[in-house]
Design a protein around this motif. Structure first.
Motif, PDB file in Angstrom:
ATOM      1  N   THR A   5       0.850  -1.188   0.000  1.00  0.00           N
ATOM      2  CA  THR A   5       0.000   0.000   0.000  1.00  0.00           C
ATOM      3  C   THR A   5       0.883   1.235   0.000  1.00  0.00           C
ATOM      4  O   THR A   5       1.788   1.361   0.829  1.00  0.00           O
ATOM      5  CB  THR A   5      -0.899   0.019   1.249  1.00  0.00           C
ATOM      6  N   THR A   7       0.818   5.471   0.058  1.00  0.00           N
ATOM      7  CA  THR A   7       0.011   6.663   0.302  1.00  0.00           C
ATOM      8  C   THR A   7       0.883   7.909   0.249  1.00  0.00           C
ATOM      9  O   THR A   7       2.038   7.893   0.673  1.00  0.00           O
ATOM     10  CB  THR A   7      -0.676   6.597   1.676  1.00  0.00           C
ATOM     11  N   LYS A   9      -1.931   8.407  -3.096  1.00  0.00           N
ATOM     12  CA  LYS A   9      -1.912   7.965  -4.486  1.00  0.00           C
ATOM     13  C   LYS A   9      -1.458   9.108  -5.400  1.00  0.00           C
ATOM     14  O   LYS A   9      -0.737   8.897  -6.365  1.00  0.00           O
ATOM     15  CB  LYS A   9      -3.303   7.484  -4.896  1.00  0.00           C
ATOM     16  N   GLY A 105       4.173  -1.836  -5.442  1.00  0.00           N
ATOM     17  CA  GLY A 105       2.924  -1.147  -5.166  1.00  0.00           C
ATOM     18  C   GLY A 105       2.439  -0.401  -6.398  1.00  0.00           C
ATOM     19  O   GLY A 105       3.126  -0.374  -7.430  1.00  0.00           O
TER      20      GLY A 105
END
Lengths: 113, 111
Positions: A5, A7, A9, A105
């Protein structure tokens, strides 16, 4: 299976700003990587961490800092964003550093105004 | 100095044809050669890989041919499908954890 994941995006910053990108993996992998992808230029390694307490510079480390907070997380800081900079930052992990498959990712897309 | 070169930059084939993607490298110390496939908006994913002790690696429609003496390798995709349309990256590495990637080949397969 597992997942990486990243962060946020999308990240929009101003020139000279310090920006932080975060990456989490639940593979329980030892090794993690940060790459920068520019259009038409492939992937270039910024920093990598072979184990939890390790940090190594890649080919493109100038202008960046990295931190392996714990085994599952690896963050990247752009120390001073450059105007008109646009790139995708990809985080990856692998079980170890010996010929192991790297799992990527989806990336953080950076735009600097 | 670009350590990994890929050609062509882009390639268009018809469905059912064989696509051939080329890669060359400079440093003979590299002994691990993975190919990664990337679809738009996603991170790359490992497609197939070969070690320098082998000259061929096959996985379904995907085959790597490796020439250690010439420091060249190629990825052959037989019976190409529209779903194979993606960017393909050749990478080189050793037992250090670091991979060096080429600039990629954009493959388009027309139905």
């Amino acid at each position: 299976g597992g997942i990486i994941t990243q962060t946020p995006k999308f990240l929009i910053g101003q020139e000279g700003q310090k920006l932080t990108l975060k990456c989490q993996q639940n593979f329980n992998h030892d090794t993690m990587y940060w790459y920068r992808q520019d259009s038409g230029k492939g992937l270039r390694l910024i920093y990598y961490s072979i184990t939890e307490n390790d940090l190594q510079k890649g080919d493109l480390s100038e202008g960046y800092d990295a931190s392996r907070e714990k085994k599952s997380s690896f963050s990247l800081t752009v120390t001073s964003a450059q105007k008109n900079e646009m790139a995708v930052f990809l985080c990856a992990s692998s079980i170890d550093s010996f010929y192991a498959e790297q799992f990527f990712g989806p990336g953080t897309r950076l735009t600097v105004l | 100095q670009q350590q990994v070169r890929q050609s062509p930059q882009s390639l268009t084939v018809w469905e059912g044809e064989t696509a051939i993607l080329n890669c060359s490298y400079e440093n003979s110390a590299f002994d691990y050669f993975p190919w990664y496939q990337q679809f738009p908006g996603e991170g790359p994913a490992l497609l197939i890989a070969i070690r320098s002790v082998s000259d061929k690696k096959e996985d379904g429609r995907f085959t790597i041919f490796f020439n250690k003496r010439e420091k060249k390798l190629s990825l052959h995709i037989t019976d190409s499908q529209p779903g194979d349309s993606a960017t393909y990256f050749c990478a080189v590495g050793a037992n250090t954890g670091k991979l060096t990637f080429g600039h990629g080949t954009i493959l388009r397969v027309h139905p």
